[in-house]
Scaffold this motif. Structure first.
Motif: not given
Length: 354
Positions: A3, A5-6, A30, A81, A250-251
């Motif tokens: 969970s 940051t990406h 993010h 992502i 993100f889920k």
């Protein structure tokens, strides 16, 4: 998926939907690798820079083109992502639908996802598709109570509804590449598609290149004051579409396709909502145009064919949206979306305030 940051790559970041996606990503902290045709074109990127200046996240701009197979490798590096929103949006003014719409959509998707296959860090792809990938004409609903994610558009072609055909062709290409990933038996990155209906709601720039704003302008300027055809749309707010991309990214349990439609509305419904919100001083249409009249004059008023008229005017259109609600999408009322969108139209001076 953790969970924290990406690092997220967003293609076509200057677009209507993509702008809201970038905003929400940056506000959540993010890092965004945003691809645009020209990072030095102020009109396309200044709003993204302003958002980044006020948000905790980090924005990095990259130059990329859908038909340049190598241009997505650099922005893809270090990303876990990918949100692929870029796709040609041309509804008229072209002579070759395949070159204007279909080839860029399909080849662009192929180029982006082949770059994804070359990126070791990538875990998930969220593709901006459309309900145009679910159905081609309203008559496709025959025998159904509503369209679902199990439905595919099989009736559009380069010659009939070419924009719709470009969307289904691109999504099918995405699933083909996902299913054919090299390496282990399990996919290295998984794929989620967001399939919105007609997208309304405010743009983060002064004018958005969307089909929906054209409808609002035609109504507000009086082009449609004598009446509108009995056409229905599946409608959704641009902010919900953007939020669905983040939920899909993100889920951990997100998978497959998600129809994004808050409700079905007719053109006359839209006019009625706007009249209630903004008053009778604007020339919003008050009646339906009979289908024989639409048949007679429609092809002379824009990119509308008699085949489209025969298969869409006067037919109901319904969508099942429970899957998106399970994902976590909360839909706002259509009246709120249309008010916000037309408020912006007036504020930007695209329709004279009365």
């Amino acid at each position: 998926m953790p969970s924290n940051t990406h690092t997220v790559m967003v293609t076509g970041a200057s677009g209507y939907i993509a702008g809201w996606i970038v905003k929400y990503l940056l506000e959540a902290g993010h890092t965004v690798h945003a691809t645009v045709r020209d990072p030095n074109k102020a009109k396309s990127v200044d709003h993204l820079k302003r958002i980044a200046d006020a948000a905790p996240g980090t924005l990095k701009l990259f130059k990329a083109d859908l038909l340049d197979a190598q241009s997505f490798d650099a922005p893809m590096q270090g990303c876990d992502i990918l949100m692929h929103t870029a796709s040609p949006f041309v509804l008229e003014g072209f002579t070759d639908a395949n070159e204007a719409l279909v080839r860029p959509a399909v080849e662009g998707t192929r180029n982006v996802l082949n770059a994804a296959n070359r990126c070791d860090t990538l875990k998930r792809v969220v593709l901006t598709s459309s309900v145009a990938s679910v159905y081609g004409d309203a008559t496709d609903m025959k025998g159904k109570s509503a369209f679902t994610e199990a439905d595919w558009n099989t009736t559009s072609s380069v010659d009939h509804n070419p924009y719709q055909y470009s969307k289904v062709a691109a999504e099918r290409e995405a699933w083909k590449i996902h299913d054919g990933q090299e390496g282990s038996a399990e996919s290295r990155w998984d794929l989620v598609t967001i399939n919105p209906g007609m997208v309304y709601g405010p743009s983060l720039t002064n004018a958005s290149n969307s089909a929906s704003i054209g409808t609002l302008l035609d109504m507000g300027r009086g082009k449609l004051k004598t009446g509108v055809p009995a056409l229905e749309y599946g409608m959704v707010d641009v902010r919900e579409v953007a939020q669905a991309h983040l939920l899909g990214a993100f889920k951990p349990e997100a998978e497959g396709r998600y129809i994004l439609v808050s409700q079905s509305v007719s053109m006359l419904d839209i006019a009625g909502i706007l009249r209630k919100q903004f008053g009778k001083q604007y020339p919003f249409p008050m009646m339906k145009v009979p289908k024989p009249v639409v048949w007679a004059v429609g092809p002379f008023m824009g990119p509308v064919t008699r085949k489209f008229i025969s298969r869409n005017v006067g037919y109901p259109l319904r969508f099942e949206n429970s899957r998106s609600k399970t994902l976590g999408v909360n839909y706002r009322p259509a009246a709120d979306t249309l008010k916000d969108h037309f408020d912006q139209v007036l504020e930007d001076g695209l329709v004279r305030r009365r």
